[in-house]
Design a protein around this motif. Sequence first.
Motif, PDB file in Angstrom:
ATOM      1  N   LEU A  74     -14.080  -8.941   5.577  1.00 43.37           N
ATOM      2  CA  LEU A  74     -14.883  -7.708   5.613  1.00 43.37           C
ATOM      3  C   LEU A  74     -14.611  -6.917   6.891  1.00 43.37           C
ATOM      4  CD1 LEU A  74     -18.255  -9.096   4.208  1.00 43.37           C
ATOM      5  CD2 LEU A  74     -16.492  -7.779   2.983  1.00 43.37           C
ATOM      6  N   SER A  75     -14.430  -7.616   7.992  1.00 43.17           N
ATOM      7  CA  SER A  75     -14.127  -6.945   9.264  1.00 43.17           C
ATOM      8  C   SER A  75     -12.791  -6.212   9.203  1.00 43.17           C
ATOM      9  CB  SER A  75     -14.130  -7.952  10.414  1.00 43.17           C
ATOM     10  OG  SER A  75     -15.433  -8.486  10.588  1.00 43.17           O
ATOM     11  N   GLU A  76     -11.833  -6.756   8.480  1.00 44.31           N
ATOM     12  CA  GLU A  76     -10.532  -6.089   8.305  1.00 44.31           C
ATOM     13  C   GLU A  76     -10.695  -4.766   7.554  1.00 44.31           C
ATOM     14  OE1 GLU A  76      -7.091  -6.892   9.125  1.00 44.31           O
ATOM     15  OE2 GLU A  76      -8.190  -8.056  10.600  1.00 44.31           O
ATOM     16  N   ILE A  77     -11.578  -4.734   6.586  1.00 37.67           N
ATOM     17  CA  ILE A  77     -11.818  -3.500   5.829  1.00 37.67           C
ATOM     18  C   ILE A  77     -12.404  -2.432   6.744  1.00 37.67           C
ATOM     19  CG2 ILE A  77     -13.159  -2.485   3.940  1.00 37.67           C
ATOM     20  CD1 ILE A  77     -12.830  -5.254   2.523  1.00 37.67           C
ATOM     21  N   VAL A  78     -13.321  -2.824   7.610  1.00 42.57           N
ATOM     22  CA  VAL A  78     -13.878  -1.876   8.593  1.00 42.57           C
ATOM     23  C   VAL A  78     -12.783  -1.421   9.553  1.00 42.57           C
ATOM     24  CG1 VAL A  78     -15.550  -1.584  10.467  1.00 42.57           C
ATOM     25  CG2 VAL A  78     -16.213  -2.833   8.396  1.00 42.57           C
ATOM     26  N   TYR A  79     -11.910  -2.351   9.955  1.00 42.15           N
ATOM     27  CA  TYR A  79     -10.793  -1.998  10.834  1.00 42.15           C
ATOM     28  C   TYR A  79      -9.895  -0.946  10.193  1.00 42.15           C
ATOM     29  CZ  TYR A  79      -6.233  -2.198  13.014  1.00 42.15           C
ATOM     30  OH  TYR A  79      -5.050  -1.845  13.594  1.00 42.15           O
ATOM     31  N   PHE A  80      -9.528  -1.127   8.916  1.00 40.92           N
ATOM     32  CA  PHE A  80      -8.682  -0.141   8.232  1.00 40.92           C
ATOM     33  C   PHE A  80      -9.350   1.228   8.201  1.00 40.92           C
ATOM     34  CE2 PHE A  80      -6.328  -3.675   5.962  1.00 40.92           C
ATOM     35  CZ  PHE A  80      -5.090  -3.347   6.476  1.00 40.92           C
ATOM     36  N   LYS A  81     -10.660   1.253   8.010  1.00 42.43           N
ATOM     37  CA  LYS A  81     -11.388   2.531   8.012  1.00 42.43           C
ATOM     38  C   LYS A  81     -11.289   3.192   9.386  1.00 42.43           C
ATOM     39  CE  LYS A  81     -15.458   2.636   9.045  1.00 42.43           C
ATOM     40  NZ  LYS A  81     -16.138   2.868  10.332  1.00 42.43           N
ATOM     41  N   ASP A  82     -11.485   2.409  10.437  1.00 42.91           N
ATOM     42  CA  ASP A  82     -11.482   2.963  11.794  1.00 42.91           C
ATOM     43  C   ASP A  82     -10.083   3.294  12.299  1.00 42.91           C
ATOM     44  OD1 ASP A  82     -14.247   2.805  11.986  1.00 42.91           O
ATOM     45  OD2 ASP A  82     -14.216   0.842  12.965  1.00 42.91           O
ATOM     46  N   ALA A  83      -9.130   2.403  12.096  1.00 45.84           N
ATOM     47  CA  ALA A  83      -7.798   2.563  12.681  1.00 45.84           C
ATOM     48  C   ALA A  83      -6.863   3.441  11.849  1.00 45.84           C
ATOM     49  CB  ALA A  83      -7.154   1.192  12.889  1.00 45.84           C
ATOM     50  N   GLN A  84      -7.026   3.412  10.510  1.00 42.87           N
ATOM     51  CA  GLN A  84      -6.095   4.140   9.649  1.00 42.87           C
ATOM     52  C   GLN A  84      -6.788   5.139   8.726  1.00 42.87           C
ATOM     53  OE1 GLN A  84      -3.398   1.394   7.702  1.00 42.87           O
ATOM     54  NE2 GLN A  84      -3.096   0.230   9.568  1.00 42.87           N
ATOM     55  N   SER A  85      -8.085   5.314   8.901  1.00 40.41           N
ATOM     56  CA  SER A  85      -8.877   6.248   8.073  1.00 40.41           C
ATOM     57  C   SER A  85      -8.715   5.968   6.582  1.00 40.41           C
ATOM     58  CB  SER A  85      -8.494   7.699   8.378  1.00 40.41           C
ATOM     59  OG  SER A  85      -8.795   8.027   9.700  1.00 40.41           O
ATOM     60  N   LEU A  86      -8.764   4.680   6.215  1.00 42.99           N
ATOM     61  CA  LEU A  86      -8.607   4.277   4.819  1.00 42.99           C
ATOM     62  C   LEU A  86      -9.922   3.770   4.242  1.00 42.99           C
ATOM     63  CD1 LEU A  86      -5.218   2.334   4.942  1.00 42.99           C
ATOM     64  CD2 LEU A  86      -5.621   4.620   4.025  1.00 42.99           C
ATOM     65  N   LEU A  87     -10.180   4.179   3.018  1.00 41.22           N
ATOM     66  CA  LEU A  87     -11.294   3.663   2.233  1.00 41.22           C
ATOM     67  C   LEU A  87     -10.719   3.019   0.986  1.00 41.22           C
ATOM     68  CD1 LEU A  87     -13.683   6.733   2.467  1.00 41.22           C
ATOM     69  CD2 LEU A  87     -13.940   4.543   3.663  1.00 41.22           C
ATOM     70  N   PHE A  88     -11.405   2.005   0.463  1.00 46.16           N
ATOM     71  CA  PHE A  88     -10.885   1.252  -0.674  1.00 46.16           C
ATOM     72  C   PHE A  88     -11.874   1.228  -1.821  1.00 46.16           C
ATOM     73  CE2 PHE A  88      -8.970  -0.483   3.173  1.00 46.16           C
ATOM     74  CZ  PHE A  88      -7.625  -0.306   2.885  1.00 46.16           C
ATOM     75  N   SER A  89     -11.320   1.114  -3.042  1.00 42.58           N
ATOM     76  CA  SER A  89     -12.159   1.065  -4.238  1.00 42.58           C
ATOM     77  C   SER A  89     -11.768  -0.059  -5.193  1.00 42.58           C
ATOM     78  CB  SER A  89     -12.085   2.393  -4.981  1.00 42.58           C
ATOM     79  OG  SER A  89     -10.748   2.679  -5.362  1.00 42.58           O
ATOM     80  N   LYS A  90     -10.653  -0.721  -4.925  1.00 44.91           N
ATOM     81  CA  LYS A  90     -10.173  -1.778  -5.801  1.00 44.91           C
ATOM     82  C   LYS A  90      -9.679  -2.938  -4.942  1.00 44.91           C
ATOM     83  CE  LYS A  90      -6.699  -2.653  -9.354  1.00 44.91           C
ATOM     84  NZ  LYS A  90      -5.520  -2.124 -10.032  1.00 44.91           N
ATOM     85  N   PHE A  91     -10.010  -4.170  -5.378  1.00 43.76           N
ATOM     86  CA  PHE A  91      -9.711  -5.354  -4.573  1.00 43.76           C
ATOM     87  C   PHE A  91      -9.216  -6.491  -5.456  1.00 43.76           C
ATOM     88  CE2 PHE A  91     -13.209  -2.904  -2.937  1.00 43.76           C
ATOM     89  CZ  PHE A  91     -12.824  -2.653  -1.638  1.00 43.76           C
ATOM     90  N   GLU A  92      -8.264  -7.238  -4.931  1.00 44.39           N
ATOM     91  CA  GLU A  92      -7.781  -8.461  -5.585  1.00 44.39           C
ATOM     92  C   GLU A  92      -7.677  -9.520  -4.500  1.00 44.39           C
ATOM     93  OE1 GLU A  92      -3.436  -9.537  -6.873  1.00 44.39           O
ATOM     94  OE2 GLU A  92      -4.368  -8.306  -8.448  1.00 44.39           O
ATOM     95  N   VAL A  93      -8.297 -10.669  -4.734  1.00 42.68           N
ATOM     96  CA  VAL A  93      -8.351 -11.720  -3.716  1.00 42.68           C
ATOM     97  C   VAL A  93      -7.920 -13.043  -4.321  1.00 42.68           C
ATOM     98  CG1 VAL A  93      -9.877 -13.051  -2.202  1.00 42.68           C
ATOM     99  CG2 VAL A  93     -10.190 -10.583  -2.409  1.00 42.68           C
ATOM    100  N   LYS A  94      -7.094 -13.770  -3.574  1.00 44.54           N
ATOM    101  CA  LYS A  94      -6.727 -15.137  -3.927  1.00 44.54           C
ATOM    102  C   LYS A  94      -7.036 -16.009  -2.719  1.00 44.54           C
ATOM    103  CE  LYS A  94      -3.311 -13.802  -7.250  1.00 44.54           C
ATOM    104  NZ  LYS A  94      -1.962 -13.487  -7.534  1.00 44.54           N
ATOM    105  N   ILE A  95      -7.732 -17.110  -2.970  1.00 40.42           N
ATOM    106  CA  ILE A  95      -8.091 -18.032  -1.894  1.00 40.42           C
ATOM    107  C   ILE A  95      -7.536 -19.404  -2.240  1.00 40.42           C
ATOM    108  CG2 ILE A  95      -9.977 -19.163  -0.664  1.00 40.42           C
ATOM    109  CD1 ILE A  95     -11.619 -16.611  -1.167  1.00 40.42           C
ATOM    110  N   ASP A  96      -6.820 -19.983  -1.278  1.00 39.88           N
ATOM    111  CA  ASP A  96      -6.287 -21.327  -1.421  1.00 39.88           C
ATOM    112  C   ASP A  96      -6.720 -22.101  -0.183  1.00 39.88           C
ATOM    113  OD1 ASP A  96      -4.877 -23.557  -2.246  1.00 39.88           O
ATOM    114  OD2 ASP A  96      -2.957 -22.814  -1.481  1.00 39.88           O
TER     115      ASP A  96
END
Length: 138
Positions: free
Chosen positions: A67-89
């Motif tokens: 979640l902190s990475e998503i906030v970072y992308f908003k602050d550092a690269q002015s990016l907002l997201f609407s679609k997500f795909e996650v894989k956890i191993d």
Amino acid sequence: MPFKFNEDIAIADVAVEVWANTIEELFCDSALALSEVMVDTKTVEPRIEKEINLSSNSLDMLLYDFLSEIVYFKDAQSLLFSKFEVKIDNLSLNAKLWGEEINREKHALRIDVKAVTLYRFDLRNENGIWRAEFVLDI
């Protein structure tokens, strides 16, 4: 929606509770909830793809870092997201996020999230349902 905002918990912040059937869905729905705090995600098109690779020593800190990475992308690269795909191993995450650069004329912007906090941060599995609670500093 598989999440809700708990207004009784935090007044100057946003408290979020998320639930899902799988851990991957929980991470995706948590990212969506975070994004919904910042923008109406229906106004964000999946034009740009970003990838996140993280490892941690616990699932809850893996979610916090994600979640902190998503906030970072908003602050550092002015990016907002609407679609997500996650894989956890084990305790490693590979995620793809789709969105676009912030456009004040196009996007229905809401609240600027400054950070994900550890206050009341919780991740657990209850009777086969994954649940997360977190508070966002706004």
